[in-house]
Design a protein around this motif. Sequence first.
Motif, PDB file in Angstrom:
ATOM      1  N   ARG A  53     138.482 110.629  -1.695  1.00 36.51           N
ATOM      2  CA  ARG A  53     137.343 110.784  -2.604  1.00 36.51           C
ATOM      3  C   ARG A  53     136.490 111.992  -2.213  1.00 36.51           C
ATOM      4  N   VAL A  54     136.278 112.172  -0.902  1.00 37.91           N
ATOM      5  CA  VAL A  54     135.417 113.261  -0.445  1.00 37.91           C
ATOM      6  C   VAL A  54     136.061 114.617  -0.708  1.00 37.91           C
ATOM      7  N   PHE A  55     137.368 114.719  -0.533  1.00 36.70           N
ATOM      8  CA  PHE A  55     138.061 115.992  -0.742  1.00 36.70           C
ATOM      9  C   PHE A  55     138.463 116.210  -2.194  1.00 36.70           C
ATOM     10  N   SER A  56     138.117 115.285  -3.070  1.00 35.48           N
ATOM     11  CA  SER A  56     138.480 115.441  -4.475  1.00 35.48           C
ATOM     12  C   SER A  56     137.607 116.505  -5.133  1.00 35.48           C
TER      13      SER A  56
ATOM     14  N   LEU B 133     119.930 105.438   2.473  1.00 35.66           N
ATOM     15  CA  LEU B 133     119.400 106.409   3.426  1.00 35.66           C
ATOM     16  C   LEU B 133     119.148 105.762   4.782  1.00 35.66           C
ATOM     17  N   GLN B 134     118.642 104.531   4.798  1.00 38.00           N
ATOM     18  CA  GLN B 134     118.419 103.828   6.060  1.00 38.00           C
ATOM     19  C   GLN B 134     119.736 103.528   6.761  1.00 38.00           C
ATOM     20  N   ILE B 135     120.756 103.171   5.993  1.00 38.53           N
ATOM     21  CA  ILE B 135     122.083 102.946   6.575  1.00 38.53           C
ATOM     22  C   ILE B 135     122.616 104.229   7.190  1.00 38.53           C
ATOM     23  N   ALA B 136     122.458 105.332   6.477  1.00 33.07           N
ATOM     24  CA  ALA B 136     122.950 106.615   6.977  1.00 33.07           C
ATOM     25  C   ALA B 136     122.276 106.994   8.297  1.00 33.07           C
ATOM     26  N   LYS B 137     120.964 106.797   8.400  1.00 27.32           N
ATOM     27  CA  LYS B 137     120.251 107.162   9.623  1.00 27.32           C
ATOM     28  C   LYS B 137     120.739 106.360  10.822  1.00 27.32           C
ATOM     29  N   GLN B 138     121.051 105.087  10.622  1.00 24.54           N
ATOM     30  CA  GLN B 138     121.506 104.254  11.732  1.00 24.54           C
ATOM     31  C   GLN B 138     122.901 104.663  12.196  1.00 24.54           C
TER      32      GLN B 138
ATOM     33  N   ILE C 219     130.130  98.099   2.487  1.00 25.60           N
ATOM     34  CA  ILE C 219     129.017  98.748   1.792  1.00 25.60           C
ATOM     35  C   ILE C 219     129.482 100.007   1.077  1.00 25.60           C
ATOM     36  N   LEU C 220     130.331 100.799   1.737  1.00 29.30           N
ATOM     37  CA  LEU C 220     130.828 102.016   1.105  1.00 29.30           C
ATOM     38  C   LEU C 220     131.667 101.698  -0.128  1.00 29.30           C
ATOM     39  N   SER C 221     132.394 100.591  -0.081  1.00 29.46           N
ATOM     40  CA  SER C 221     133.233 100.220  -1.225  1.00 29.46           C
ATOM     41  C   SER C 221     132.393  99.808  -2.430  1.00 29.46           C
ATOM     42  N   THR C 222     131.304  99.079  -2.161  1.00 30.49           N
ATOM     43  CA  THR C 222     130.493  98.558  -3.264  1.00 30.49           C
ATOM     44  C   THR C 222     129.385  99.509  -3.700  1.00 30.49           C
ATOM     45  N   ARG C 223     128.926 100.375  -2.800  1.00 26.97           N
ATOM     46  CA  ARG C 223     127.769 101.236  -3.116  1.00 26.97           C
ATOM     47  C   ARG C 223     128.096 102.717  -2.907  1.00 26.97           C
ATOM     48  N   PHE C 224     129.351 103.070  -3.059  1.00 25.48           N
ATOM     49  CA  PHE C 224     129.764 104.455  -2.803  1.00 25.48           C
ATOM     50  C   PHE C 224     128.993 105.431  -3.675  1.00 25.48           C
ATOM     51  N   SER C 225     128.861 105.121  -4.943  1.00 27.64           N
ATOM     52  CA  SER C 225     128.194 106.034  -5.873  1.00 27.64           C
ATOM     53  C   SER C 225     126.688 106.089  -5.649  1.00 27.64           C
ATOM     54  N   HIS C 226     126.130 105.110  -4.899  1.00 31.80           N
ATOM     55  CA  HIS C 226     124.692 105.100  -4.646  1.00 31.80           C
ATOM     56  C   HIS C 226     124.288 106.079  -3.550  1.00 31.80           C
ATOM     57  N   PHE C 227     125.223 106.451  -2.701  1.00 34.71           N
ATOM     58  CA  PHE C 227     124.924 107.381  -1.617  1.00 34.71           C
ATOM     59  C   PHE C 227     124.774 108.793  -2.173  1.00 34.71           C
TER      60      PHE C 227
ATOM     61  N   PRO D 152     125.463 112.639  -1.933  1.00 35.45           N
ATOM     62  CA  PRO D 152     126.649 113.281  -1.345  1.00 35.45           C
ATOM     63  C   PRO D 152     126.435 113.757   0.093  1.00 35.45           C
ATOM     64  N   ARG D 153     125.277 114.362   0.394  1.00 34.18           N
ATOM     65  CA  ARG D 153     125.035 114.844   1.754  1.00 34.18           C
ATOM     66  C   ARG D 153     124.976 113.685   2.746  1.00 34.18           C
ATOM     67  N   SER D 154     124.288 112.598   2.366  1.00 34.72           N
ATOM     68  CA  SER D 154     124.190 111.435   3.248  1.00 34.72           C
ATOM     69  C   SER D 154     125.564 110.824   3.493  1.00 34.72           C
ATOM     70  N   LEU D 155     126.381 110.768   2.453  1.00 38.75           N
ATOM     71  CA  LEU D 155     127.717 110.195   2.600  1.00 38.75           C
ATOM     72  C   LEU D 155     128.563 111.019   3.569  1.00 38.75           C
ATOM     73  N   ILE D 156     128.486 112.343   3.461  1.00 39.48           N
ATOM     74  CA  ILE D 156     129.251 113.189   4.378  1.00 39.48           C
ATOM     75  C   ILE D 156     128.781 112.987   5.815  1.00 39.48           C
ATOM     76  N   GLU D 157     127.473 112.857   6.013  1.00 36.11           N
ATOM     77  CA  GLU D 157     126.959 112.657   7.362  1.00 36.11           C
ATOM     78  C   GLU D 157     127.434 111.328   7.949  1.00 36.11           C
ATOM     79  N   VAL D 158     127.506 110.291   7.118  1.00 37.98           N
ATOM     80  CA  VAL D 158     127.995 108.998   7.610  1.00 37.98           C
ATOM     81  C   VAL D 158     129.457 109.099   8.025  1.00 37.98           C
ATOM     82  N   LEU D 159     130.289 109.668   7.176  1.00 37.65           N
ATOM     83  CA  LEU D 159     131.710 109.796   7.500  1.00 37.65           C
ATOM     84  C   LEU D 159     131.924 110.713   8.696  1.00 37.65           C
ATOM     85  N   HIS D 160     131.126 111.766   8.794  1.00 38.32           N
ATOM     86  CA  HIS D 160     131.244 112.693   9.915  1.00 38.32           C
ATOM     87  C   HIS D 160     130.844 112.009  11.225  1.00 38.32           C
TER      88      HIS D 160
END
Length: 581
Positions: free
Chosen positions: A377-380, A315-320, A344-352, A354-362
């Motif tokens: 992965r996101v469009f799967s 969550l802290q990564i996403a906010k930055q 980080i996304l490669s090693t901790r992808f499943s830890h994010f 879903p909403r936070s992950l979309i915001e980071v990629l966006h």
Amino acid sequence: MKSIACISSSVRAACHHTSSACFPLNRALTMCTPVGRCSKEDLSTRTVVAQQPCVTAAVPVRTFHGTRVNTAVVHQVSAAHFPKPGPLLPRKKDDELTLCQFSRPVPMDKTSSPVPHMSPYSPFIKPKGSEAAPVNANVLRLRNEYLDCVGFAVEEDTLSPGEAARVYSLLALCYDAASQQQALMLSTLNRRTQRLVHRLKASQVSNILQALSKLPQREAISLVLRLSNRASRVFKAFSDDEVIKVLSALAIMGQHDEEMLAAMEKHLPGRLGKCDPELISTVMEYCLQMRCRSEPIFEAVAENFVCNAERHSTLQIAKQIVAMGRLNYLPQCSSHMFKKLESILSTRFSHFQPRSLIEVLHACIHLERFPLNYMSRVFSPHFLQRLQAQGEPLDKNALGQLTQLHLSTSLECTHYWGPRLPYFFHVKKFYTVDQAFETPMESLLYKRVKGPLTQLLGGNVYSTKVSTHCGYTIDVEICLDENGYILPLSEWDHTYRRMALFLDGENRFCNNTHHLLGKEATKRRHVRRMGYEVVQIPYFEFEKLRSQEEQVQYLHNKIFPTIFKFNHTCSTRDSSETLIG
């Protein structure tokens, strides 16, 4: 005049936040006698401390010993018999406790099983989903008398800066919006505190700002401004927790000034490497909400991210990352930062989440960094099911972010051949109430541009607020034929080329800068890829023009070079086709 030391100690106990919330009700009546002075007659008593909702049944109720009280008042309060209280009300789980209330116990049946000895005032804890425990009228009366004594000290203007801070904390705990007496006391306290601001310490400033964020602020605007100014002067003395309190409170109250930003730029970069990661995410959240695109802060955050991102939560990564993307800031170490993010996304992808992950990629696409490795992965179907399985239906913001990710792959990454977003997830329009994807055109700026634009084009041959097939809104659209001539509205069926004029008001830029917000920069790129000739008319350029003649000439220099460029492109294409023929 009554002794302020009595009030100070009482308020300190009442506003103690670290481990408990305490209302020393017996002692509230001892702060002043009818003649306004504390009685010299003392008697030892106890005050029950009601633990915060996080306590469990296994934790014993703690007491303060040796509290001084007025003997006469104790005789009055103790006149009635106080039997031993019954057990606490039943509850579901420790993490479901939502409310602490104070009440005198109900007399117990003599046949009841004995219970451990407790103070006459026992807390009634309300479990989530159950009916609220009734508050005893005597306890309410005692509490009101306690507040009366505090209000008398506030009215007499005898509070020190530390006592004022504790009174604010007390009001934040038990403020009743329906009480005119408390409203009057708060208004008076605000006026009194304004004269004490220059004497406040860093911890007192943070406590008062945090309390004000929970209290009505309509009459405290002047006080908030002075506190913000004081916070900028003592910023170096703030601890990490106090900085978090100050910035969170200022963000809630929507307060931002240049002095605070200057203090942050001066003192924050040097302490980011040793500070709590939560402080960094709070700083970035504050900058995002206030639209502060600060180069010193963002560079320091990016460098710290490269070195210490592993110890930050998802969550802290996403906010930055989200703050940098939405404020359209690409740091100098961007290549290292995005490599770290990819790792980080490669090693901790499943830890994010879903909403936070979309915001980071966006946020990445705002900076023209396209996360193609994760689009599949996101469009799967699996990820989209996870996104829908969070208990809430997909809101328009989440669907809009997915749609813009899809547009980036189709318009800007033509070499991407992976999965696409299913059509039924696409939004029809990007306009939302919270303006998450595009900022509407300012009507005042349009009124100023309308007259000179009509004079330049020889009539009303343009359309406003046009919706495109991808969902974006064009401020002003002009249509051209194949020879580059402007078409009237009646002949738009013969359109060969379209021109999009963006009248960029102040809300489309970062605060006090000429940098477009990330959402506006992404919109321009997508509209250009859709085949439009894009012309930007920023407010800071148009406002400098005084006469209509200057305004017409300015629009001419903006629009017609684009038309001439289009004509040159058409003529070059025609000549090449002739040579080939």
